[in-house]
Structures are given as C-alpha cells and as structure tokens.
Design an enzyme around this catalytic site. Structure first.
Site, mmCIF file in Angstrom:
data_model
loop_
_atom_site.group_PDB
_atom_site.id
_atom_site.type_symbol
_atom_site.label_atom_id
_atom_site.label_comp_id
_atom_site.label_asym_id
_atom_site.label_seq_id
_atom_site.Cartn_x
_atom_site.Cartn_y
_atom_site.Cartn_z
ATOM 1 N N SER A 64 18.494 -60.183 38.380
ATOM 2 C CA SER A 64 17.515 -60.860 39.212
ATOM 3 C C SER A 64 16.477 -61.575 38.334
ATOM 4 O O SER A 64 16.838 -62.447 37.560
ATOM 5 C CB SER A 64 16.877 -59.877 40.197
ATOM 6 O OG SER A 64 16.145 -60.566 41.182
ATOM 7 N N ASP A 121 24.202 -63.440 48.775
ATOM 8 C CA ASP A 121 22.818 -63.310 48.338
ATOM 9 C C ASP A 121 22.010 -64.469 48.904
ATOM 10 O O ASP A 121 22.004 -65.554 48.356
ATOM 11 C CB ASP A 121 22.743 -63.293 46.807
ATOM 12 C CG ASP A 121 21.351 -62.982 46.296
ATOM 13 O OD1 ASP A 121 20.422 -62.872 47.115
ATOM 14 O OD2 ASP A 121 21.201 -62.835 45.078
ATOM 15 N N HIS A 153 22.359 -59.199 47.202
ATOM 16 C CA HIS A 153 21.539 -59.116 45.986
ATOM 17 C C HIS A 153 21.566 -57.674 45.489
ATOM 18 O O HIS A 153 20.614 -56.911 45.670
ATOM 19 C CB HIS A 153 20.106 -59.574 46.287
ATOM 20 C CG HIS A 153 19.323 -59.888 45.060
ATOM 21 N ND1 HIS A 153 19.526 -61.037 44.332
ATOM 22 C CD2 HIS A 153 18.349 -59.206 44.424
ATOM 23 C CE1 HIS A 153 18.706 -61.053 43.308
ATOM 24 N NE2 HIS A 153 17.976 -59.956 43.339
#
Length: 175
Positions: A64, A121, A153
């Site tokens: 991320s 995502d 995600h």
C-alpha cells in the site's frame, strides 16, 4: 539474525511514520513519502557502512503506502552515481505522481520490479491505475513483473509466493 532485526526495526519505524502521516494524507503526503524514502536511504547507507551490504543486494518493497514509498525510493531517489537496488516489490501500492518517476538507465537495467495488485481494489488503489503506471515504468526500460489477483486491498498467498520467488531469483540466481 541481526540484519533481520534491523529490517524489522526499519519496517516498524516506517509503519509508524506512515500511520501518522496518513492522518493528514491529502494535505501532506508528499512530505511523508519523502521522509519515509529518506529513512530507507539512511538505513541502506548504514547497512552498507556497518554490515558491508551493498544496495545491489537489497530489495526495497512495501504494501500500500509502503509500496508507493518503495517505488519512489527505487526509481526516483536512486540518482546517477548511486548503486541501484537489486529489485523492488510493490504490493497494492501506486506510483504517486508523474513527477516521482525519474529513472536513470542504470537503475532501469539493474532494478526489476514485482508489482502485485488486487483486481477488486477500489477503496485505496484502483486496479486500472496500476496498468497505466506499469506501462510508464516499462517505457523507461524497467523490467516489470506485474500480476493481478482476485482480491481487494489485501494480501493473497499466491501473491506472496510469487513475490518470494521473484526475490529469491534476484538474490540467489545460481541456486
């Protein structure tokens, strides 16, 4: 084991730094990502000076926001004259801004990228954005392995397995 502990310490420091910065993400992400990249650069320098580990034996990576910082560190901060990293791993991250892409020929040739992404995502990093950024990196000569997985995600066993194989090939090519 000491080296692994150092990596964990850096990881925890970056996680704390990025968690704090995420509170004011929309306003000051630029400052946070540069500060995080500086922490990585300082750690790499220390590893080279104190442990004799060349950056060419280090894979920088993250998940991320950490993936965004890894891309920034590997492909923008490794300017002419700096030893390129062995590779870069980005899991569900993103190339932050077009100005963050400044890839030297030496880095493009020496620092392959594994970029894993979730097909679903849509909360943090749109899947469609990843393909565009992969194409940008490839146009700069970076050897990109991009794979998508049926997830949001989050992490996936298949993604982590592919990442481990990528890292193993870079660090132990003859074994």
């Amino acid at each position: 084991m000491r080296k692994m502990i150092k990596v964990c310490e850096v990881s925890m420091a970056l996680e704390s730094l990025l968690s704090l910065k995420s509170l004011i993400f929309s306003i000051r992400f630029s400052e946070g990502k540069l500060a995080a990249a500086n922490v990585i650069e300082e750690t790499v320098k220390r590893l080279e000076e104190e442990e004799g580990i060349s950056p060419s034996r280090i894979i920088v990576g993250g998940f991320s926001q950490g993936g965004a910082v890894a891309l920034l560190t590997a492909y923008h901060r490794r300017t002419q004259g700096k030893v390129p990293f062995a590779g870069c791993v980005c899991l569900l991250g993103w190339l932050t801004l077009k100005d963050d892409l400044s890839v030297t020929d030496e880095v493009a040739k020496s620092t392959p990228l594994f970029w894993g992404h979730g097909q679903y995502d849509d909360k943090k990093v749109l899947f469609e954005q990843q393909k565009h950024r992969v194409d940008m990196l490839k146009s700069h000569g970076v050897d990109v392995t991009d794979q998508s997985y049926p997830m949001g995600h989050e992490s996936d066993y298949d993604e982590l397995e592919a990442m481990a194989e990528f890292c193993e090939k870079l660090l132990f090519p003859s074994e």
